[in-house]
Design an enzyme around this catalytic site. Structure first.
Site, PDB file in Angstrom:
ATOM      1  N   ARG A  22     -32.539 -26.365   3.202  1.00  0.00           N
ATOM      2  CA  ARG A  22     -32.658 -27.943   3.371  1.00  0.00           C
ATOM      3  C   ARG A  22     -32.363 -28.208   4.768  1.00  0.00           C
ATOM      4  NH1 ARG A  22     -28.426 -28.790  -0.873  1.00  0.00           N
ATOM      5  NH2 ARG A  22     -27.646 -26.737  -0.012  1.00  0.00           N
TER       6      ARG A  22
ATOM      7  N   ASP B 100     -30.337 -28.315  -4.141  1.00  0.00           N
ATOM      8  CA  ASP B 100     -30.333 -26.898  -3.851  1.00  0.00           C
ATOM      9  C   ASP B 100     -31.521 -26.377  -4.261  1.00  0.00           C
ATOM     10  OD1 ASP B 100     -30.218 -24.380  -3.057  1.00  0.00           O
ATOM     11  OD2 ASP B 100     -28.038 -24.109  -3.551  1.00  0.00           O
TER      12      ASP B 100
ATOM     13  N   CYS C 136     -26.436 -27.990   5.375  1.00  0.00           N
ATOM     14  CA  CYS C 136     -26.456 -27.419   4.117  1.00  0.00           C
ATOM     15  C   CYS C 136     -25.641 -26.053   3.672  1.00  0.00           C
ATOM     16  CB  CYS C 136     -28.077 -27.261   3.542  1.00  0.00           C
ATOM     17  SG  CYS C 136     -28.841 -25.963   4.612  1.00  0.00           S
TER      18      CYS C 136
HETATM   19  P1  4NP Z   1     -29.779 -24.051   1.699  1.00  0.00           P
HETATM   20  O1  4NP Z   1     -30.342 -23.270   0.421  1.00  0.00           O
HETATM   21  O2  4NP Z   1     -28.219 -24.489   1.521  1.00  0.00           O
HETATM   22  O3  4NP Z   1     -30.432 -25.345   1.405  1.00  0.00           O
HETATM   23  O4  4NP Z   1     -30.067 -23.356   2.697  1.00  0.00           O
HETATM   24  C1  4NP Z   1     -29.585 -22.344   0.077  1.00  0.00           C
HETATM   25  C2  4NP Z   1     -29.781 -20.777   0.681  1.00  0.00           C
HETATM   26  C3  4NP Z   1     -29.050 -19.500   0.351  1.00  0.00           C
HETATM   27  C4  4NP Z   1     -28.294 -19.715  -1.017  1.00  0.00           C
HETATM   28  C5  4NP Z   1     -27.970 -20.984  -1.506  1.00  0.00           C
HETATM   29  C6  4NP Z   1     -28.925 -22.048  -1.255  1.00  0.00           C
HETATM   30  N1  4NP Z   1     -27.703 -18.430  -1.400  1.00  0.00           N
HETATM   31  O5  4NP Z   1     -27.126 -18.708  -2.483  1.00  0.00           O
HETATM   32  O6  4NP Z   1     -27.750 -17.538  -0.696  1.00  0.00           O
END
Ligand code: 4NP
Length: 159
Positions: A15, A125, A9
Protein backbone atom coordinates in the site's frame (compact mmCIF):
# COMPACT_ATOMS: atom_id res chain seq x y z
CA UNK A 1 7.65 25.80 0.99
CA UNK A 2 7.52 22.05 0.42
CA UNK A 3 5.02 19.77 2.13
CA UNK A 4 6.80 16.55 3.01
CA UNK A 5 4.53 13.50 3.01
CA UNK A 6 5.27 10.04 4.41
CA UNK A 7 2.96 7.14 3.54
CA UNK A 8 3.05 4.27 6.03
CA UNK A 9 1.66 0.71 5.94
CA UNK A 10 2.78 -2.54 7.58
CA UNK A 11 5.32 -4.03 5.17
CA UNK A 12 6.11 -1.08 2.85
CA UNK A 13 5.78 -3.42 -0.14
CA UNK A 14 2.10 -2.98 -1.11
CA UNK A 15 0.00 0.00 0.00
CA UNK A 16 2.50 2.70 1.01
CA UNK A 17 4.84 2.34 -2.01
CA UNK A 18 1.72 2.51 -4.20
CA UNK A 19 0.61 5.70 -2.45
CA UNK A 20 4.10 7.18 -2.85
CA UNK A 21 4.35 6.38 -6.56
CA UNK A 22 0.75 7.43 -7.36
CA UNK A 23 1.45 10.71 -5.56
CA UNK A 24 4.68 11.22 -7.51
CA UNK A 25 2.72 10.57 -10.73
CA UNK A 26 0.17 13.27 -9.78
CA UNK A 27 2.91 15.67 -8.64
CA UNK A 28 4.47 15.37 -12.08
CA UNK A 29 1.14 15.76 -13.91
CA UNK A 30 0.17 18.81 -11.85
CA UNK A 31 3.69 20.28 -11.79
CA UNK A 32 3.79 20.34 -8.01
CA UNK A 33 7.34 19.09 -7.53
CA UNK A 34 8.51 22.29 -5.87
CA UNK A 35 5.61 22.10 -3.39
CA UNK A 36 5.33 18.43 -2.40
CA UNK A 37 7.79 15.61 -1.76
CA UNK A 38 7.02 12.10 -0.60
CA UNK A 39 8.44 8.87 0.77
CA UNK A 40 7.04 5.67 2.28
CA UNK A 41 7.85 3.28 5.12
CA UNK A 42 6.49 0.23 6.96
CA UNK A 43 5.86 -0.20 10.67
CA UNK A 44 7.25 -3.77 10.48
CA UNK A 45 10.76 -4.92 9.66
CA UNK A 46 9.94 -8.11 7.69
CA UNK A 47 10.52 -6.72 4.23
CA UNK A 48 13.34 -4.19 4.72
CA UNK A 49 15.21 -3.79 1.42
CA UNK A 50 12.53 -5.51 -0.68
CA UNK A 51 11.09 -4.16 -3.91
CA UNK A 52 7.32 -3.57 -4.11
CA UNK A 53 5.17 -6.74 -4.25
CA UNK A 54 4.75 -7.93 -7.86
CA UNK A 55 0.96 -8.30 -7.54
CA UNK A 56 0.78 -4.69 -6.32
CA UNK A 57 3.11 -3.51 -9.10
CA UNK A 58 0.89 -5.23 -11.70
CA UNK A 59 -2.24 -3.53 -10.32
CA UNK A 60 -0.50 -0.12 -10.34
CA UNK A 61 0.67 -0.72 -13.91
CA UNK A 62 -2.94 -1.37 -14.97
CA UNK A 63 -3.55 2.29 -13.99
CA UNK A 64 -0.36 3.52 -15.69
CA UNK A 65 1.79 3.83 -12.55
CA UNK A 66 5.20 2.13 -12.21
CA UNK A 67 6.13 1.16 -8.65
CA UNK A 68 9.71 1.94 -7.62
CA UNK A 69 11.44 1.75 -4.28
CA UNK A 70 12.90 -0.42 -1.56
CA UNK A 71 11.15 -1.10 1.72
CA UNK A 72 12.36 0.58 4.88
CA UNK A 73 11.04 0.65 8.43
CA UNK A 74 9.34 3.68 9.99
CA UNK A 75 11.39 5.27 12.79
CA UNK A 76 10.74 8.01 15.35
CA UNK A 77 13.17 10.25 13.41
CA UNK A 78 10.52 10.42 10.64
CA UNK A 79 8.42 12.68 12.88
CA UNK A 80 11.11 15.36 12.51
CA UNK A 81 11.55 14.96 8.74
CA UNK A 82 7.91 14.88 7.57
CA UNK A 83 4.99 17.32 7.81
CA UNK A 84 2.24 14.76 7.35
CA UNK A 85 2.36 11.02 8.07
CA UNK A 86 -0.42 9.06 6.36
CA UNK A 87 -1.36 5.70 7.85
CA UNK A 88 -3.11 3.19 5.60
CA UNK A 89 -5.16 1.52 8.35
CA UNK A 90 -6.00 1.96 12.02
CA UNK A 91 -3.42 -0.54 13.10
CA UNK A 92 -0.65 1.39 11.28
CA UNK A 93 -2.08 4.58 12.81
CA UNK A 94 -1.83 3.31 16.38
CA UNK A 95 1.62 1.77 15.80
CA UNK A 96 2.88 5.15 14.53
CA UNK A 97 1.28 7.08 17.40
CA UNK A 98 2.89 4.71 19.89
CA UNK A 99 6.26 6.17 18.82
CA UNK A 100 5.12 9.83 18.72
CA UNK A 101 5.99 12.58 21.18
CA UNK A 102 2.96 14.74 22.04
CA UNK A 103 4.18 17.57 19.80
CA UNK A 104 4.13 15.28 16.74
CA UNK A 105 0.78 13.53 17.14
CA UNK A 106 -1.03 16.10 14.98
CA UNK A 107 1.10 15.05 11.97
CA UNK A 108 -0.45 11.56 11.83
CA UNK A 109 -3.63 11.01 9.80
CA UNK A 110 -5.51 8.17 8.15
CA UNK A 111 -5.03 8.18 4.36
CA UNK A 112 -8.76 7.68 3.70
CA UNK A 113 -9.56 11.06 5.31
CA UNK A 114 -8.51 12.51 1.95
CA UNK A 115 -10.80 10.31 -0.21
CA UNK A 116 -13.64 12.19 -1.88
CA UNK A 117 -15.36 9.35 -3.75
CA UNK A 118 -15.02 6.46 -1.28
CA UNK A 119 -16.36 6.27 2.26
CA UNK A 120 -13.89 3.63 3.48
CA UNK A 121 -12.04 4.48 6.71
CA UNK A 122 -9.01 2.32 5.89
CA UNK A 123 -7.00 1.11 2.91
CA UNK A 124 -7.42 -2.68 3.35
CA UNK A 125 -4.37 -4.93 3.53
CA UNK A 126 -4.35 -6.79 0.17
CA UNK A 127 -1.49 -9.17 1.00
CA UNK A 128 -3.42 -12.41 1.58
CA UNK A 129 -6.18 -11.73 -0.95
CA UNK A 130 -6.67 -11.88 -4.72
CA UNK A 131 -6.14 -9.57 -7.65
CA UNK A 132 -9.35 -7.58 -7.08
CA UNK A 133 -8.08 -6.51 -3.67
CA UNK A 134 -4.92 -5.07 -5.22
CA UNK A 135 -6.96 -3.21 -7.85
CA UNK A 136 -9.20 -1.80 -5.12
CA UNK A 137 -6.17 -0.52 -3.16
CA UNK A 138 -5.02 1.40 -6.26
CA UNK A 139 -8.53 2.83 -6.80
CA UNK A 140 -8.73 4.05 -3.17
CA UNK A 141 -5.21 5.48 -3.25
CA UNK A 142 -5.83 7.42 -6.47
CA UNK A 143 -8.91 8.97 -4.81
CA UNK A 144 -6.99 9.87 -1.62
CA UNK A 145 -3.92 11.17 -3.49
CA UNK A 146 -6.09 13.42 -5.68
CA UNK A 147 -7.74 14.78 -2.51
CA UNK A 148 -4.33 15.35 -0.95
CA UNK A 149 -3.05 17.17 -4.04
CA UNK A 150 -6.14 19.39 -4.14
CA UNK A 151 -5.68 20.28 -0.50
CA UNK A 152 -1.99 21.07 -0.96
CA UNK A 153 -2.71 23.16 -4.06
CA UNK A 154 -5.27 25.14 -2.06
CA UNK A 155 -3.44 25.46 1.24
CA UNK A 156 -0.13 23.77 2.03
CA UNK A 157 -0.23 21.42 5.00
CA UNK A 158 2.42 21.99 7.64
CA UNK A 159 2.64 25.78 7.31
P1 4NP B 1 1.58 -3.66 3.06
O1 4NP B 1 1.13 -5.19 2.87
O2 4NP B 1 1.53 -3.38 4.56
O3 4NP B 1 0.55 -2.91 2.31
O4 4NP B 1 2.98 -3.56 2.50
C1 4NP B 1 1.66 -6.26 3.58
C2 4NP B 1 2.90 -6.76 3.27
C3 4NP B 1 3.40 -7.86 3.93
C4 4NP B 1 2.65 -8.43 4.94
C5 4NP B 1 1.41 -7.93 5.27
C6 4NP B 1 0.92 -6.84 4.59
N1 4NP B 1 3.14 -9.58 5.61
O5 4NP B 1 2.41 -10.12 6.47
O6 4NP B 1 4.28 -10.01 5.34
Amino acid sequence: MTTRLLFVCLGNICRSPSAENIMNHLIEQRQLSDRVSCDSAGTASYHIGSAPDQRMAAAAMRQGVTLKGQARQFTAADFETFDLILAMDRSNYSDILALAADEHRHKVKLMCEFCRHHSEAEVPDPYYGGEAGFDYVIELLIDACEGLCDQIEGAPIGT
